[in-house]
Scaffold this motif. Sequence first.
Motif, PDB file in Angstrom:
ATOM      1  N   ASN A  35       0.847  -1.192   0.000  1.00 46.01           N
ATOM      2  CA  ASN A  35       0.000   0.000   0.000  1.00 46.01           C
ATOM      3  C   ASN A  35       0.888   1.250   0.000  1.00 46.01           C
ATOM      4  N   SER A  36       1.486   1.493  -1.120  1.00 46.01           N
ATOM      5  CA  SER A  36       2.388   2.643  -1.241  1.00 46.01           C
ATOM      6  C   SER A  36       1.724   3.743  -2.057  1.00 46.01           C
ATOM      7  N   LYS A  37       2.304   4.937  -1.977  1.00 45.67           N
ATOM      8  CA  LYS A  37       1.835   6.080  -2.751  1.00 45.67           C
ATOM      9  C   LYS A  37       3.032   6.647  -3.510  1.00 45.67           C
ATOM     10  N   GLN A  38       2.745   7.428  -4.552  1.00 41.33           N
ATOM     11  CA  GLN A  38       3.836   8.003  -5.322  1.00 41.33           C
ATOM     12  C   GLN A  38       3.477   9.382  -5.845  1.00 41.33           C
ATOM     13  N   THR A  39       4.493  10.201  -5.995  1.00 43.09           N
ATOM     14  CA  THR A  39       4.324  11.564  -6.476  1.00 43.09           C
ATOM     15  C   THR A  39       4.225  11.573  -7.999  1.00 43.09           C
ATOM     16  N   GLY A  40       3.992  12.744  -8.523  1.00 43.49           N
ATOM     17  CA  GLY A  40       4.017  12.898  -9.968  1.00 43.49           C
ATOM     18  C   GLY A  40       5.454  12.919 -10.485  1.00 43.49           C
ATOM     19  N   VAL A  41       5.611  12.731 -11.794  1.00 47.71           N
ATOM     20  CA  VAL A  41       6.931  12.699 -12.423  1.00 47.71           C
ATOM     21  C   VAL A  41       7.342  14.125 -12.803  1.00 47.71           C
ATOM     22  N   LYS A  42       8.559  14.476 -12.422  1.00 50.90           N
ATOM     23  CA  LYS A  42       9.115  15.772 -12.788  1.00 50.90           C
ATOM     24  C   LYS A  42      10.078  15.577 -13.961  1.00 50.90           C
ATOM     25  N   ARG A  43       9.818  16.272 -15.057  1.00 50.89           N
ATOM     26  CA  ARG A  43      10.528  16.003 -16.309  1.00 50.89           C
ATOM     27  C   ARG A  43      11.874  16.716 -16.369  1.00 50.89           C
ATOM     28  N   LYS A  44      12.895  15.951 -16.783  1.00 55.58           N
ATOM     29  CA  LYS A  44      14.218  16.446 -17.146  1.00 55.58           C
ATOM     30  C   LYS A  44      14.795  17.408 -16.109  1.00 55.58           C
ATOM     31  N   THR A  45      14.996  16.902 -14.921  1.00 57.80           N
ATOM     32  CA  THR A  45      15.573  17.718 -13.864  1.00 57.80           C
ATOM     33  C   THR A  45      16.307  16.836 -12.873  1.00 57.80           C
ATOM     34  N   GLN A  46      17.394  17.368 -12.319  1.00 60.94           N
ATOM     35  CA  GLN A  46      18.133  16.691 -11.255  1.00 60.94           C
ATOM     36  C   GLN A  46      17.837  17.326  -9.895  1.00 60.94           C
ATOM     37  N   ASN A  47      17.029  18.385  -9.888  1.00 58.74           N
ATOM     38  CA  ASN A  47      16.651  19.068  -8.643  1.00 58.74           C
ATOM     39  C   ASN A  47      15.138  19.283  -8.635  1.00 58.74           C
ATOM     40  N   PRO A  48      14.368  18.189  -8.564  1.00 57.89           N
ATOM     41  CA  PRO A  48      12.906  18.313  -8.667  1.00 57.89           C
ATOM     42  C   PRO A  48      12.286  18.908  -7.412  1.00 57.89           C
ATOM     43  N   VAL A  49      11.215  19.665  -7.595  1.00 59.81           N
ATOM     44  CA  VAL A  49      10.419  20.210  -6.500  1.00 59.81           C
ATOM     45  C   VAL A  49       9.029  19.562  -6.585  1.00 59.81           C
ATOM     46  N   PHE A  50       8.684  18.800  -5.562  1.00 61.54           N
ATOM     47  CA  PHE A  50       7.428  18.035  -5.584  1.00 61.54           C
ATOM     48  C   PHE A  50       6.307  18.771  -4.869  1.00 61.54           C
TER      49      PHE A  50
END
Length: 464
Positions: free
Chosen positions: A231-246
Amino acid sequence: QGLLARISDLLLCRWTCRNCCQKCFDCSCCQTNEDEVEILGPFPAQTPAWLISSQNEDKDGDSDNTISELPPTLQDVSPDRRRSSSDTSRSTYSLTRRISSLESRRPSSPLIDIKPIEFGIIGAKKEIVQPTILRKTYTPDDYFRKFEPRLYSLDSNSDDMDSLTDEEILSKYQLGMLHFSTQYDLLHNYLIVRVIEAKDLPPPISYDGSRQDMAHSNPYVKICLLPDQKNSKQTGVKRKTQNPVFEERYTFEIPFLEAQRRTLLLTVVDFDKFSRHCVIGKVSMPLSDVDLVKGGHWWKALVPSSQNEVELGELLLSLNYLPSAGRLNVDIIRAKQLLQTDMSQGSDPFVKIQLVHGLKLTKTKKTSCMRGTIDPFYNESFSFKVPQEELENASLVFTVYGHNVKSSNDFIGRIVIGQYSTGAPESNHWRRMLNAHRTAVEQWHSLRSRQECDRVSPASLEVT
């Protein structure tokens, strides 16, 4: 009667008196009254009633037989001495007979018969149970020496992680850092996990030449509370970045005491549209080490994970066979934690069911498409006509796809149940259905890759 005879009696005979050098039954200084005789032995301190009665019987019996039982040496002595010696011998032999009679009357000690113990119930067959042999027990040193702590850790490097700081971990592995927060809401009884951002993520490693942009990653984060990884959850995908802000917030409905026993696991994954997603790193934090009510923010360095690829997801199926009608009924109930195929809006999954007789595809059906979710609920039923004599040669191929409008559908995972099953769980589900007799049998199945299914199941090669 001479001196030599007396000396020999003194040296050899144990009945010779040491005071007057005469035989005890002839010596006046060695005479004792019958009342003064002390009986030594394992008898009670108080004389029991049966002993008193035996004394009276012995007095009457000894008076008649004393003279006839006297030794021959007493018959040659003078009458006066014979009279005194007869009194002495009477007490001596009376004591001897009394002791012998007591031994015969004395209750014997109980004997313990060590035989196999029989247990049983009246009217039932008895079973002989042999005494068990005591096994050697391990000492505490031997007991704890059997444990291997590395088998109970999340990965092989967990022991090294505990002794390193975040700066040392970052410089050693160079996988970047993750910023997150936790807090428990006592009013509503749920745990809040907020994934804020990540920084300095490493560039992707190319396993497939079809990747176009190898300079940047497409990261997202999976959140679960160990030991429950399903029962896990996941964030959205951040495109083409090495420093994503979720900046995404998730809740887990769990009691407070249970939350304190869990471990928060955050896994940073690189999205790959053309192959299985790769794990960049992970962060694990026991919730017992933090103040959940007060909450807090943490920057944690990512560490390597033993799991290099993300699971494809799970599928819940129900199978039922009706022999009289010759119908095989299949229910597609739901799926969870499916592999995300669309970077912007999750996935649009649907399930294709294909019936294979031997190595020939005979029928194909599919469910409806669920938009923008990786945990779809279907609750759809399908029926296939399969005669009972052909059931043993039948196989069902379940394939989960992500709908794609612009190009071909994206493959997510597959399993095969029936004659050419893809594994032990699938074979077990088919066997349980055959033995259920008109009863529906449900079971969760972990999806497999196309290459794995093609390698173990000939039925997978016959479908598209």
